[in-house]
Design a protein around this motif. Sequence first.
Motif, mmCIF file in Angstrom:
data_model
loop_
_atom_site.group_PDB
_atom_site.id
_atom_site.type_symbol
_atom_site.label_atom_id
_atom_site.label_comp_id
_atom_site.label_asym_id
_atom_site.label_seq_id
_atom_site.Cartn_x
_atom_site.Cartn_y
_atom_site.Cartn_z
ATOM 1 N N ALA A 1 17.370 -30.160 9.219
ATOM 2 C CA ALA A 1 17.806 -30.604 7.896
ATOM 3 C C ALA A 1 19.312 -30.451 7.741
ATOM 4 C CB ALA A 1 17.083 -29.813 6.815
ATOM 5 N N PHE A 2 19.860 -29.364 8.274
ATOM 6 C CA PHE A 2 21.298 -29.160 8.182
ATOM 7 C C PHE A 2 22.059 -30.094 9.122
ATOM 8 C CE2 PHE A 2 25.167 -27.090 9.797
ATOM 9 C CZ PHE A 2 25.907 -27.095 8.627
ATOM 10 N N GLU A 3 21.575 -30.199 10.375
ATOM 11 C CA GLU A 3 22.289 -31.013 11.357
ATOM 12 C C GLU A 3 22.307 -32.493 10.984
ATOM 13 O OE1 GLU A 3 21.381 -28.290 15.369
ATOM 14 O OE2 GLU A 3 20.485 -30.267 15.145
ATOM 15 N N GLU A 4 21.172 -33.013 10.525
ATOM 16 C CA GLU A 4 21.057 -34.449 10.281
ATOM 17 C C GLU A 4 21.383 -34.868 8.853
ATOM 18 O OE1 GLU A 4 17.786 -35.632 13.724
ATOM 19 O OE2 GLU A 4 17.225 -35.819 11.623
ATOM 20 N N ALA A 5 21.121 -33.974 7.887
ATOM 21 C CA ALA A 5 21.302 -34.362 6.482
ATOM 22 C C ALA A 5 22.300 -33.501 5.724
ATOM 23 C CB ALA A 5 19.951 -34.327 5.765
ATOM 24 N N GLY A 6 22.738 -32.403 6.304
ATOM 25 C CA GLY A 6 23.722 -31.560 5.632
ATOM 26 C C GLY A 6 23.178 -30.859 4.408
ATOM 27 N N VAL A 7 21.921 -30.393 4.466
ATOM 28 C CA VAL A 7 21.340 -29.688 3.329
ATOM 29 C C VAL A 7 20.767 -28.338 3.774
ATOM 30 C CG1 VAL A 7 20.791 -31.741 1.978
ATOM 31 C CG2 VAL A 7 19.129 -30.902 3.635
ATOM 32 N N LYS A 8 20.759 -27.398 2.834
ATOM 33 C CA LYS A 8 20.125 -26.106 3.024
ATOM 34 C C LYS A 8 19.219 -25.868 1.826
ATOM 35 C CE LYS A 8 24.195 -24.196 5.378
ATOM 36 N NZ LYS A 8 25.201 -23.105 5.392
ATOM 37 N N GLY A 9 18.212 -25.019 2.014
ATOM 38 C CA GLY A 9 17.319 -24.797 0.896
ATOM 39 C C GLY A 9 16.200 -23.831 1.215
ATOM 40 N N ILE A 10 15.160 -23.893 0.399
ATOM 41 C CA ILE A 10 13.993 -23.016 0.524
ATOM 42 C C ILE A 10 12.836 -23.834 1.080
ATOM 43 C CG2 ILE A 10 12.384 -21.521 -0.713
ATOM 44 C CD1 ILE A 10 14.582 -21.204 -2.851
ATOM 45 N N ILE A 11 12.357 -23.435 2.251
ATOM 46 C CA ILE A 11 11.298 -24.199 2.898
ATOM 47 C C ILE A 11 9.934 -23.661 2.471
ATOM 48 C CG2 ILE A 11 11.128 -22.762 4.971
ATOM 49 C CD1 ILE A 11 10.977 -25.484 6.538
ATOM 50 N N SER A 12 8.987 -24.555 2.341
ATOM 51 C CA SER A 12 7.639 -24.151 1.918
ATOM 52 C C SER A 12 6.966 -23.340 3.016
ATOM 53 C CB SER A 12 6.799 -25.386 1.575
ATOM 54 O OG SER A 12 6.664 -26.214 2.711
ATOM 55 N N ALA A 13 6.136 -22.397 2.596
ATOM 56 C CA ALA A 13 5.434 -21.549 3.568
ATOM 57 C C ALA A 13 4.343 -22.318 4.292
ATOM 58 C CB ALA A 13 4.848 -20.333 2.863
ATOM 59 N N THR A 14 3.809 -23.333 3.648
ATOM 60 C CA THR A 14 2.715 -24.116 4.225
ATOM 61 C C THR A 14 3.219 -25.490 4.624
ATOM 62 O OG1 THR A 14 1.179 -22.997 2.726
ATOM 63 C CG2 THR A 14 0.389 -24.993 3.831
ATOM 64 N N PRO A 15 2.987 -25.915 5.862
ATOM 65 C CA PRO A 15 3.433 -27.259 6.257
ATOM 66 C C PRO A 15 2.672 -28.339 5.502
ATOM 67 C CG PRO A 15 2.094 -26.264 7.986
ATOM 68 C CD PRO A 15 2.337 -25.194 6.970
ATOM 69 N N LEU A 16 3.298 -29.487 5.358
ATOM 70 C CA LEU A 16 2.652 -30.627 4.703
ATOM 71 C C LEU A 16 1.547 -31.194 5.574
ATOM 72 C CD1 LEU A 16 5.874 -32.451 3.413
ATOM 73 C CD2 LEU A 16 4.358 -30.928 2.113
ATOM 74 N N GLY A 17 1.660 -30.973 6.873
ATOM 75 C CA GLY A 17 0.657 -31.478 7.802
ATOM 76 C C GLY A 17 1.283 -31.708 9.160
ATOM 77 N N GLU A 18 0.476 -32.259 10.070
ATOM 78 C CA GLU A 18 0.971 -32.607 11.401
ATOM 79 C C GLU A 18 0.540 -34.034 11.730
ATOM 80 O OE1 GLU A 18 -1.935 -30.965 14.727
ATOM 81 O OE2 GLU A 18 -1.329 -29.335 13.355
ATOM 82 N N TRP A 19 1.416 -34.722 12.448
ATOM 83 C CA TRP A 19 1.178 -36.129 12.754
ATOM 84 C C TRP A 19 1.516 -36.413 14.213
ATOM 85 C CZ3 TRP A 19 2.961 -34.397 8.079
ATOM 86 C CH2 TRP A 19 2.258 -34.814 6.949
ATOM 87 N N ILE A 20 0.789 -37.348 14.801
ATOM 88 C CA ILE A 20 1.050 -37.803 16.159
ATOM 89 C C ILE A 20 1.773 -39.143 16.075
ATOM 90 C CG2 ILE A 20 0.041 -38.451 18.384
ATOM 91 C CD1 ILE A 20 -0.361 -35.520 17.663
ATOM 92 N N PHE A 21 2.875 -39.262 16.784
ATOM 93 C CA PHE A 21 3.629 -40.520 16.775
ATOM 94 C C PHE A 21 4.420 -40.642 18.066
ATOM 95 C CE2 PHE A 21 5.942 -37.210 14.473
ATOM 96 C CZ PHE A 21 7.153 -37.167 15.151
ATOM 97 N N LYS A 22 4.978 -41.817 18.309
ATOM 98 C CA LYS A 22 5.799 -42.057 19.488
ATOM 99 C C LYS A 22 7.270 -41.842 19.144
ATOM 100 C CE LYS A 22 2.972 -43.657 22.768
ATOM 101 N NZ LYS A 22 3.140 -45.033 23.242
ATOM 102 N N SER A 23 8.037 -41.372 20.126
ATOM 103 C CA SER A 23 9.477 -41.256 19.919
ATOM 104 C C SER A 23 10.081 -42.650 19.795
ATOM 105 C CB SER A 23 10.129 -40.503 21.088
ATOM 106 O OG SER A 23 9.958 -41.218 22.297
ATOM 107 N N LYS A 24 11.264 -42.721 19.193
ATOM 108 C CA LYS A 24 11.889 -44.006 18.897
ATOM 109 C C LYS A 24 12.056 -44.869 20.143
ATOM 110 C CE LYS A 24 16.252 -43.906 17.969
ATOM 111 N NZ LYS A 24 17.536 -43.672 17.281
ATOM 112 N N SER A 25 12.427 -44.240 21.259
ATOM 113 C CA SER A 25 12.697 -45.002 22.476
ATOM 114 C C SER A 25 11.433 -45.447 23.200
ATOM 115 C CB SER A 25 13.571 -44.176 23.425
ATOM 116 O OG SER A 25 12.908 -42.979 23.785
#
Length: 248
Positions: A124-148
Amino acid sequence: MRERLNRSWIRLLEVLVQLTRRLFLWRREKMAPPASSSPSPLTPAMVCARQGRLRQRYEGCYRLVSGCVPYVVKEDAGEKSCQQGVLGRLQVLMISTPKRSDLIFPKGGWEDDESIDEAACREAFEEAGVKGIISATPLGEWIFKSKSKQNSCGLQGACKGFMFGLQVTELVEIWPEQVTHGRRWVPVEEAYGLCRYDWMREALDKLKEQLLFESNEFRPLPSPELVDSSSLFMVMPPAAAEGAVALC
């Protein structure tokens, strides 16, 4: 005769190499700040983004990825704000990539020297320049292909991604990947039409569910100043030619 000429050329090249090396060292010493100097609070030190995949985590054939949906809940005083509720005031931060009109959320490889939520915060910091409070529980997990590897067959380039909600408390002006990633605040309902992939829309659904579930205990924090959500901006590198147009 030829041997003498060859030796003369070799000596000349050696002299030139030595002169070039001394000139380089002299310029580096001249440009370096004094050892006792400290960075000015007005010009924060730039942190470089991590590169390469030497520490990348894998699970079977899947490359493990961690990311987040950065968000704020706007604090608008008045009766209208009360009627809107949390979701009516929810805005998410999305980032651009070169030569694409759709948007994504910050994410990247989960490495073996960090926890999964630390990886999401770093991205989040490297790509968007933001800092904050992250949730303790993930939103979920997903399977996908890399862009390339989007058009490849089989499991080549397959990733397993874990996404978190990140309540933004700080928006920095300078961040490691600002040359390749613009950023934009958008109302959550508008974000659905800007998402590049379906799994990102599912992550938005999960974020809304998470905030609704916690709405009785949720307390909006003072939000960082929001940029105009009607435009997408990309910071150009300092060496860009005069008169260059920002990418939109």
